[in-house]
Design an enzyme around this catalytic site. Sequence first.
Site, PDB file in Angstrom:
ATOM      1  N   LYS A  60       0.837  -1.210   0.000  1.00 25.47           N
ATOM      2  CA  LYS A  60       0.000   0.000   0.000  1.00 25.47           C
ATOM      3  C   LYS A  60       0.874   1.263   0.000  1.00 25.47           C
ATOM      4  O   LYS A  60       0.669   2.167  -0.806  1.00 25.47           O
ATOM      5  CB  LYS A  60      -0.884  -0.003   1.258  1.00 25.47           C
ATOM      6  N   ASN A  61       1.824   1.332   0.922  1.00 26.01           N
ATOM      7  CA  ASN A  61       2.568   2.585   1.080  1.00 26.01           C
ATOM      8  C   ASN A  61       3.541   2.849  -0.059  1.00 26.01           C
ATOM      9  O   ASN A  61       4.010   3.978  -0.221  1.00 26.01           O
ATOM     10  CB  ASN A  61       3.259   2.632   2.448  1.00 26.01           C
ATOM     11  N   ARG A  64      -4.345  10.769   4.547  1.00 28.51           N
ATOM     12  CA  ARG A  64      -3.272  11.748   4.695  1.00 28.51           C
ATOM     13  C   ARG A  64      -2.261  11.682   3.551  1.00 28.51           C
ATOM     14  O   ARG A  64      -1.658  12.684   3.191  1.00 28.51           O
ATOM     15  CB  ARG A  64      -2.554  11.539   6.026  1.00 28.51           C
ATOM     16  N   CYS A 111      -6.009  12.929  12.785  1.00 28.20           N
ATOM     17  CA  CYS A 111      -5.758  11.514  12.595  1.00 28.20           C
ATOM     18  C   CYS A 111      -6.287  10.834  13.851  1.00 28.20           C
ATOM     19  O   CYS A 111      -6.318  11.446  14.906  1.00 28.20           O
ATOM     20  CB  CYS A 111      -4.248  11.315  12.466  1.00 28.20           C
ATOM     21  N   ARG A 167       0.186  14.267  13.434  1.00 25.12           N
ATOM     22  CA  ARG A 167       0.976  13.847  12.268  1.00 25.12           C
ATOM     23  C   ARG A 167       1.218  15.086  11.401  1.00 25.12           C
ATOM     24  O   ARG A 167       0.585  15.278  10.371  1.00 25.12           O
ATOM     25  CB  ARG A 167       0.250  12.734  11.499  1.00 25.12           C
ATOM     26  N   PRO A 168       2.172  15.910  11.850  1.00 21.00           N
ATOM     27  CA  PRO A 168       2.404  17.173  11.144  1.00 21.00           C
ATOM     28  C   PRO A 168       3.029  16.971   9.766  1.00 21.00           C
ATOM     29  O   PRO A 168       3.553  15.896   9.470  1.00 21.00           O
ATOM     30  CB  PRO A 168       3.382  17.903  12.070  1.00 21.00           C
ATOM     31  N   ILE A 169       2.977  18.028   8.939  1.00 24.47           N
ATOM     32  CA  ILE A 169       3.655  17.955   7.626  1.00 24.47           C
ATOM     33  C   ILE A 169       4.648  19.112   7.476  1.00 24.47           C
ATOM     34  O   ILE A 169       4.979  19.521   6.373  1.00 24.47           O
ATOM     35  CB  ILE A 169       2.643  17.940   6.453  1.00 24.47           C
ATOM     36  N   LEU A 217       7.780  19.230   7.860  1.00 25.39           N
ATOM     37  CA  LEU A 217       9.031  18.926   7.148  1.00 25.39           C
ATOM     38  C   LEU A 217       8.827  18.993   5.631  1.00 25.39           C
ATOM     39  O   LEU A 217       9.721  19.422   4.894  1.00 25.39           O
ATOM     40  CB  LEU A 217       9.554  17.539   7.539  1.00 25.39           C
ATOM     41  N   ASP A 265       4.049   0.243  12.040  1.00 23.32           N
ATOM     42  CA  ASP A 265       2.838  -0.327  11.441  1.00 23.32           C
ATOM     43  C   ASP A 265       2.619  -1.787  11.839  1.00 23.32           C
ATOM     44  O   ASP A 265       1.610  -2.383  11.452  1.00 23.32           O
ATOM     45  CB  ASP A 265       2.880  -0.194   9.906  1.00 23.32           C
ATOM     46  N   ARG A 278      -9.053  -0.235   4.026  1.00 24.31           N
ATOM     47  CA  ARG A 278      -8.178   0.833   3.516  1.00 24.31           C
ATOM     48  C   ARG A 278      -6.813   0.286   3.152  1.00 24.31           C
ATOM     49  O   ARG A 278      -6.178   0.776   2.223  1.00 24.31           O
ATOM     50  CB  ARG A 278      -7.983   1.919   4.584  1.00 24.31           C
TER      51      ARG A 278
HETATM   52  N1  EPU Z   1       6.883  14.000  11.207  1.00 22.47           N
HETATM   53  C1  EPU Z   1       7.011  15.322  11.566  1.00 22.47           C
HETATM   54  N2  EPU Z   1       6.868  16.269  10.588  1.00 22.47           N
HETATM   55  C2  EPU Z   1       6.598  15.949   9.294  1.00 22.47           C
HETATM   56  C3  EPU Z   1       6.461  14.599   8.949  1.00 22.47           C
HETATM   57  C4  EPU Z   1       6.610  13.631   9.922  1.00 22.47           C
HETATM   58  O1  EPU Z   1       7.260  15.639  12.715  1.00 22.47           O
HETATM   59  O2  EPU Z   1       6.479  16.858   8.478  1.00 22.47           O
HETATM   60  C5  EPU Z   1       7.052  12.954  12.231  1.00 22.47           C
HETATM   61  C6  EPU Z   1       5.790  12.154  12.485  1.00 22.47           C
HETATM   62  O3  EPU Z   1       4.928  12.790  13.399  1.00 22.47           O
HETATM   63  C7  EPU Z   1       6.340  10.833  12.985  1.00 22.47           C
HETATM   64  C8  EPU Z   1       7.637  10.686  12.198  1.00 22.47           C
HETATM   65  O4  EPU Z   1       7.963  11.992  11.730  1.00 22.47           O
HETATM   66  O5  EPU Z   1       6.630  10.908  14.340  1.00 22.47           O
HETATM   67  C9  EPU Z   1       7.573   9.741  11.027  1.00 22.47           C
HETATM   68  O6  EPU Z   1       6.449  10.033  10.215  1.00 22.47           O
HETATM   69  P1  EPU Z   1       6.490   9.824   8.646  1.00 22.47           P
HETATM   70  O7  EPU Z   1       6.470  11.145   7.977  1.00 22.47           O
HETATM   71  O8  EPU Z   1       7.594   8.891   8.316  1.00 22.47           O
HETATM   72  O9  EPU Z   1       5.090   9.120   8.380  1.00 22.47           O
HETATM   73  P2  EPU Z   1       4.166   9.264   7.127  1.00 22.47           P
HETATM   74  O10 EPU Z   1       4.960   9.469   5.906  1.00 22.47           O
HETATM   75  O11 EPU Z   1       3.059  10.206   7.431  1.00 22.47           O
HETATM   76  C10 EPU Z   1       4.257   6.720   6.536  1.00 22.47           C
HETATM   77  C11 EPU Z   1       3.263   5.623   6.334  1.00 22.47           C
HETATM   78  C12 EPU Z   1       2.636   5.247   7.667  1.00 22.47           C
HETATM   79  C13 EPU Z   1       3.750   4.823   8.626  1.00 22.47           C
HETATM   80  C14 EPU Z   1       4.809   5.925   8.742  1.00 22.47           C
HETATM   81  C15 EPU Z   1       6.008   5.521   9.565  1.00 22.47           C
HETATM   82  C16 EPU Z   1       2.492   6.060   4.102  1.00 22.47           C
HETATM   83  C17 EPU Z   1       1.388   6.458   3.205  1.00 22.47           C
HETATM   84  N3  EPU Z   1       2.241   6.070   5.408  1.00 22.47           N
HETATM   85  O12 EPU Z   1       3.523   7.802   7.087  1.00 22.47           O
HETATM   86  O13 EPU Z   1       1.797   4.138   7.400  1.00 22.47           O
HETATM   87  O14 EPU Z   1       3.221   4.562   9.895  1.00 22.47           O
HETATM   88  O15 EPU Z   1       5.281   6.277   7.421  1.00 22.47           O
HETATM   89  O16 EPU Z   1       6.639   4.426   9.025  1.00 22.47           O
HETATM   90  O17 EPU Z   1       3.559   5.714   3.637  1.00 22.47           O
HETATM   91  C18 EPU Z   1       0.014   2.664   7.814  1.00 22.47           C
HETATM   92  O18 EPU Z   1       0.283   2.103   6.744  1.00 22.47           O
HETATM   93  O19 EPU Z   1      -0.799   2.185   8.650  1.00 22.47           O
HETATM   94  C19 EPU Z   1       0.641   3.947   8.115  1.00 22.47           C
HETATM   95  C20 EPU Z   1       0.165   4.783   9.008  1.00 22.47           C
END
Ligand code: EPU
Length: 421
Positions: A22-23, A92, A116, A121-123, A125, A305, A397
């Site tokens: 999926k990811n 997201r 969420c 789950r901020p963005i 970065l 996960d 999902r």
């Molecule tokens: N983070 C920040 N700022 C940002 C982005 C992330 O502080 O701008 C923090 C997050 O809060 C977290 C850490 O960085 O503590 C890692 O988050 P990451 O950005 O890696 O997560 P993501 O890209 O939002 C993906 C997967 C998630 C999985 C995480 C961690 C996808 C679509 N989603 O999320 O998958 O848990 O990486 O490996 O790739 C799932 O499949 O159930 C799922 C939630």
Amino acid sequence: MDKFVIHGGNKLQGEVTISGAKNASLALMPATLLAHGKYALYNTPELNDVYTMMKLLNHLGVVPEFKNNLLKLNTENITSQDAPYEHVKKMRASVYVLGPLLARYGIAKVSLPGGCSWGPRPINLHLEGLKKMGAEIELSEGYIIAKSPRLTGAKISFDISSVGATGNILMASVLAKGETRIVNAAIEPEITNLAQFLLKMGARIEGIGTPDLFIEGVDTLNSADIETIPDRIEAGTILIAAALTKGKVKLININSNLLLSILNKLENSGCNLLYNNEFIELDGTNNNIKPINITTSVFPGFPTDMQAQWTAYMALADGMSTITDSIYLDRFKHVPELQRLGANITVNENCAFVKGVGKLMGAKVMSTDLRASASLVLAGLAAEGITEVLRVYHLDRGYQRIEEKLQYLGADIERVKGKEF
Ligand code: EPU
């Protein structure tokens, strides 16, 4: 909203094929916005997050055709750079369209993803990285509005390793002017799959698979085909189902290198494993479920996960274990539901302390998010009596018809269609 009705106790036995990740799909699909043409994405899983991304891309003008896990996307007529709330609020990962739209069209309007069910789950970065590349970013009325006639390469050093931010910046940088360096890039296999796809599209990227990525922007890219990697989380979930029910299963279409941390923990817990880059066999026949602590971390560590599923497993272990989530500090919504099945778990900050019990008893439980739901199904497969897992749309999902795979392995699990669940 459908529910699953599970009669627990059957040992899982047999062979099953693992679907595409999926990811990985959720990153590969928006990457097609970077170039005009026709794409074939092989081994794409048939699950709702993929359909959500398909609808969003279709809203932007992409024409999809999806059959038998082959997803064809035609990007010859992109008509919009606007990802509205209706689409983004469902998932997201929709924010992945931001980087490619901005890089190719100089403008993107993408709804902020919003809340969420677990954790912040901020963005930030993603946005800070794009700003470093020269984008003007405004947040207005719930939308991110990003503009830049052409992004310019920059050195972007992430404080935290982020899968999503790495994917977004990588997609933005391949069409930027000059060189981008991403320091502390995520090295999750799904990001490597994305980088390989971008290479096939004509991007110039070095350091793939390492935390230090160098990208030399090009003026245009071309369409390409790609094979989606197997889903390591689906594989891990089914392995735990077999381990919990003291069964014996063989997973095919899975490279064990994608989940060595999970395999290692399963071996320590008492399962016998045999694996290579094509299959994984788990024999849990004599599994006494030793308590094994885990701490989630970035790849190749134990994935967040799989944390909920491991918690369900440890609920039946012979002793105490500690489950620490260092990625998402409050991803423990499954715990109160597992307690309804008889699990003995307490949570303190980002740690769950699990005292194994002799047996779990079936009950009605509620899905709250994707992986939490998976943990409830696992517990139900091992519990005595009947477990009803309500609101399985969360599972739909992220897993391609999980109940069919489990039925095929001998589980007594049935989907009951209905509105009231
Ligand atoms: N983070 C920040 N700022 C940002 C982005 C992330 O502080 O701008 C923090 C997050 O809060 C977290 C850490 O960085 O503590 C890692 O988050 P990451 O950005 O890696 O997560 P993501 O890209 O939002 C993906 C997967 C998630 C999985 C995480 C961690 C996808 C679509 N989603 O999320 O998958 O848990 O990486 O490996 O790739 C799932 O499949 O159930 C799922 C939630």
